[in-house]
Design a protein around this motif. Structure first.
Motif, PDB file in Angstrom:
ATOM      1  N   THR A  87      55.030  26.858 -34.413  1.00  0.00           N
ATOM      2  CA  THR A  87      54.941  27.877 -35.460  1.00  0.00           C
ATOM      3  C   THR A  87      55.258  27.311 -36.828  1.00  0.00           C
ATOM      4  O   THR A  87      54.815  27.856 -37.845  1.00  0.00           O
ATOM      5  N   ALA A  88      56.003  26.209 -36.881  1.00  0.00           N
ATOM      6  CA  ALA A  88      56.296  25.580 -38.171  1.00  0.00           C
ATOM      7  C   ALA A  88      55.021  25.107 -38.849  1.00  0.00           C
ATOM      8  O   ALA A  88      54.921  25.097 -40.083  1.00  0.00           O
ATOM      9  N   ILE A  89      54.036  24.699 -38.048  1.00  0.00           N
ATOM     10  CA  ILE A  89      52.766  24.284 -38.627  1.00  0.00           C
ATOM     11  C   ILE A  89      52.082  25.478 -39.283  1.00  0.00           C
ATOM     12  O   ILE A  89      51.473  25.365 -40.356  1.00  0.00           O
ATOM     13  N   GLY A  90      52.183  26.655 -38.630  1.00  0.00           N
ATOM     14  CA  GLY A  90      51.618  27.852 -39.229  1.00  0.00           C
ATOM     15  C   GLY A  90      52.282  28.209 -40.538  1.00  0.00           C
ATOM     16  O   GLY A  90      51.624  28.550 -41.524  1.00  0.00           O
ATOM     17  N   ASN A  91      53.619  28.107 -40.584  1.00  0.00           N
ATOM     18  CA  ASN A  91      54.341  28.367 -41.831  1.00  0.00           C
ATOM     19  C   ASN A  91      53.921  27.397 -42.921  1.00  0.00           C
ATOM     20  O   ASN A  91      53.755  27.777 -44.082  1.00  0.00           O
ATOM     21  N   SER A  92      53.764  26.129 -42.551  1.00  0.00           N
ATOM     22  CA  SER A  92      53.369  25.138 -43.555  1.00  0.00           C
ATOM     23  C   SER A  92      51.941  25.375 -44.024  1.00  0.00           C
ATOM     24  O   SER A  92      51.621  25.185 -45.198  1.00  0.00           O
ATOM     25  N   ALA A  93      51.061  25.803 -43.109  1.00  0.00           N
ATOM     26  CA  ALA A  93      49.676  26.082 -43.504  1.00  0.00           C
ATOM     27  C   ALA A  93      49.618  27.234 -44.497  1.00  0.00           C
ATOM     28  O   ALA A  93      48.886  27.178 -45.499  1.00  0.00           O
ATOM     29  N   LEU A  94      50.410  28.271 -44.251  1.00  0.00           N
ATOM     30  CA  LEU A  94      50.444  29.393 -45.182  1.00  0.00           C
ATOM     31  C   LEU A  94      51.077  28.994 -46.502  1.00  0.00           C
ATOM     32  O   LEU A  94      50.668  29.456 -47.570  1.00  0.00           O
ATOM     33  N   ALA A  95      52.088  28.114 -46.446  1.00  0.00           N
ATOM     34  CA  ALA A  95      52.728  27.642 -47.675  1.00  0.00           C
ATOM     35  C   ALA A  95      51.771  26.797 -48.502  1.00  0.00           C
ATOM     36  O   ALA A  95      51.833  26.795 -49.741  1.00  0.00           O
TER      37      ALA A  95
END
Length: 640
Positions: free
Chosen positions: A142-150
């Protein structure tokens, strides 16, 4: 800290595992401060050659494994999606949902890993792919998802949605694509339709995939059009109601002026937005056709693209007519025909025609049939069978079913449900055939003469069957008006009109409309035409039939005055006004709205005066023959 971090950039280790460890720690620090160092790190590490970013991220991912996080169902769901998604419509729409509402779907925390992922993805998004494949369904993903949105919506750096496209992971790539498609500008620079598609292709998405993905913009524009049309219709209805009934205003009669002012402002705003949206939507369809890949889209991709049309035949056809001849254009046109077949139950054989209850929604059927008739002509214009025969093939099953049913004695009483269903479907099928005839260009009208003749014969037969099903009254009313209009396309129109007018098996409305559509026949059968006109004014037995009966009366009045005005028979128009007053005498106590309609229509077609202004302002007559006659007269005057 920012100054110290920038000064220490050169001392960052070369070893990817040590670098990943340090970046993870810097991310945890940055999340607990107001420090903005990520852009400096991306810029510096981007100048390092042969930096093995996949190992850098793998180390940070391993470091994160030593921390404990509570299990969150939304995080687990996102990790599963990230691990198993494939490129398709569902993946793209879910990615768009994450872009629009990402904070609602992905759990917080894991700041160090998200920080490292943001740097790695900003440099090369492919570096995280191996870690995703090696650790499927792990909550840490999920950290990858957060980074993608960031990366899409950064608060401390430059937006880099295009960087996500380099990943070969379908979910990450779809997040980037959804972000670019939904954004209309990046850092103040407008992102047009073609520019956006070019960015998708440059980022590594296949041109065919980029084409159907760009359909998201068209889909949103179609939704906006429908929302604005509903708003305009509702606000206009409310304004008319408050103008006639001030006491119904919110807050009472003393608030009526304020509410009407508010409604007019809303209407002006909606009209401005609607006027601006229509050319934008047309431009997007044109752009999609222009960027259409030379080798086309696969059937699966065409099914994904079909979602953008919101089950609207109009936009399938409008895109298809812009495409070059080929399998993709034919697919869109056939899809419209298939939707009409499903809607009406047009089966190939009579036994396959559904006999369940059928009551078509006119707001759905009318545009579907109208645009499908255009699609059928475009599809089969050069076909060896021709448009007419292809239409006959399409409606033959229900036509045979209706003919067989009507041949059985007392069938309406013995099988009322099948009677209602099949006759209503047949009426709609004949209406569609007449729409095809009307839509064929004048120079090619002879190619559908046989179709027109057959459709009129079937319409005559079905209308002669006595009392029609009550639930199908609107469909049969529309069939009558379309059939009388189609008589114009016959080699001898007045012969067909006279046969209808003299047929005692037909309803009075069909007979009267056929006779009054020709001033020559009115003069020949003056007594019968006048008698039918007055008989149509008799009140219906049921209160539920008042609206339809009034529609028949006004339609007859409109047809009679327009046909006589076209022929220059002012004497007959004066007689029509007298007949209307006689036919309307029993209606004054029920509905006084149309009492002076005959005089108003007669004055409107005669001269450009108050009556014409009133007619053109009345939305009830927007599609009337009299308004069309006035419009054609203006066009002729301007041309001369």
């Amino acid at each position: 800290m920012t100054r110290l971090a920038k000064a220490a950039l050169r001392r960052l280790p070369v070893d990817p595992e040590q670098l990943g460890d340090i970046l993870h720690g810097l991310g945890e620090i940055a999340a607990r401060s107001h420090v903005s160092i990520i852009e400096s790190l991306i810029a510096y590490l981007g100048r390092r050659r042969r930096l093995r970013l996949n190992k850098v991220f793998a180390m940070a991912f391993a470091r994160e494994a030593k921390t404990r996080q509570p299990v969150r169902l939304d995080a687990v769901a996102f990790a599963q999606w990230l691990s198993g998604a494939t490129t398709n419509w569902d993946t793209l729409t879910l990615a768009l949902s994450h872009v629009e509402h990402g904070h609602r779907f992905i759990g917080s925390g894991r700041y160090g890993l998200a920080f490292t992922a943001r740097i790695v993805i900003g440099l090369d998004a492919r570096a995280v792919d191996a870690c995703i494949r090696a650790n499927p369904n792990r909550q840490r993903l999920t950290a990858i998802g957060n980074s993608a949105l960031a990366i899409i919506f950064p608060f401390d750096g430059k937006p880099r949605p295009a960087a996500l496209l380099r990943s070969r992971n379908a979910a990450i790539q779809s997040i980037g694509a959804a972000a670019l498609i939904s954004l209309r500008e990046i850092m103040g620079v407008p992102l047009g339709f073609r520019d956006c598609q070019a960015m998708l292709v440059a980022g590594g998405i296949a041109p065919s995939d980029a084409t159907w993905m760009m359909g998201l913009r068209i889909k949103e524009a179609i939704h906006q059009r429908y929302r604005l049309e509903d708003a305009l219709r509702n606000e206009a209805a409310r304004l008319r109601y408050v103008e006639k009934n001030p006491q119904a205003a919110m807050g009472g009669a003393h608030k009526a002026d304020a509410e009407m002012h508010m409604l007019r402002r809303r209407l002006d705003s909606y009209t401005e937005r609607y006027t601006k949206l229509l050319p934008e939507l047309e431009a997007m369809l044109t752009d999609m056709a222009a960027i259409w890949p030379g080798d086309g889209l696969s059937d699966e991709q065409m099914h994904w693209l079909d979602n953008i049309f919101v089950d609207t035949a109009e936009f399938r056809h409008r895109l298809a007519e812009k495409l070059p001849p080929g399998s993709n254009r034919d697919w869109l046109l056939r899809q419209n025909i298939a939707r009409l077949q499903d809607f009406l139950g047009l089966a190939k054989t009579p036994g396959e025609v559904p006999t369940s209850y059928f009551s078509p929604d006119e707001r759905r059927f009318q545009p579907l049939a109208d645009w499908t008739s255009k699609s059928l002509f475009l599809l089969y214009e050069a076909d060896r069978h021709g448009v007419g025969k292809r239409t006959s093939f399409l409606v033959s099953g229900v036509a045979q079913a209706a003919t067989a049913l009507m041949a059985q004695p007392f069938i309406a009483a013995r099988r009322p449900e099948a009677w209602q269903s099949i006759l209503t479907r047949a009426a709609c099928a004949y209406r569609f055939a007449l729409m095809v005839v009307a839509g064929v260009p004048e120079v090619k009208r002879n190619s559908v003469t046989t179709l027109n003749t057959l459709a009129l014969e079937h319409a005559f037969t079905i209308l002669s069957q006595g009392p029609i099903p009550a639930q199908a009254s609107q469909a049969f009313f529309s069939l009558t008006t379309q059939a009388v209009h189609a008589m114009y396309y016959q080699p001898s129109p007045d012969d067909v009109r006279e046969a209808w007018g003299l047929a005692q098996t037909l309803p009075d409305f069909a007979r009267a409309l056929a006779l009054w559509s020709s001033p020559v026949l009115v003069a020949k059968h003056r007594a019968l035409a006048s008698d039918l006109f007055c008989r149509l004014g008799n009140l219906p037995l049921s209160q539920g039939g008042l609206d339809l009966h009034m529609s028949q009366m006004v339609s007859l009045l409109d047809m009679a005055i327009s046909s006589c005005a076209t022929a220059g028979r002012t004497d007959v128009i004066a007689e029509i006004v007298s007949l209307w007053r006689e036919a309307y005498k029993d209606w004054h106590a029920i509905n006084d709205t149309w009492a002076e309609s005959a005089a108003m229509l007669a004055g409107a077609v005669a001269a450009d005066g108050p009556d014409r202004v009133q007619l053109l302002a009345d939305r009830s007559f927007a599609q009337s023959y009299c308004v069309q006659l006035i419009g054609s007269s203006k066009s002729a005057a301007m041309g001369s």
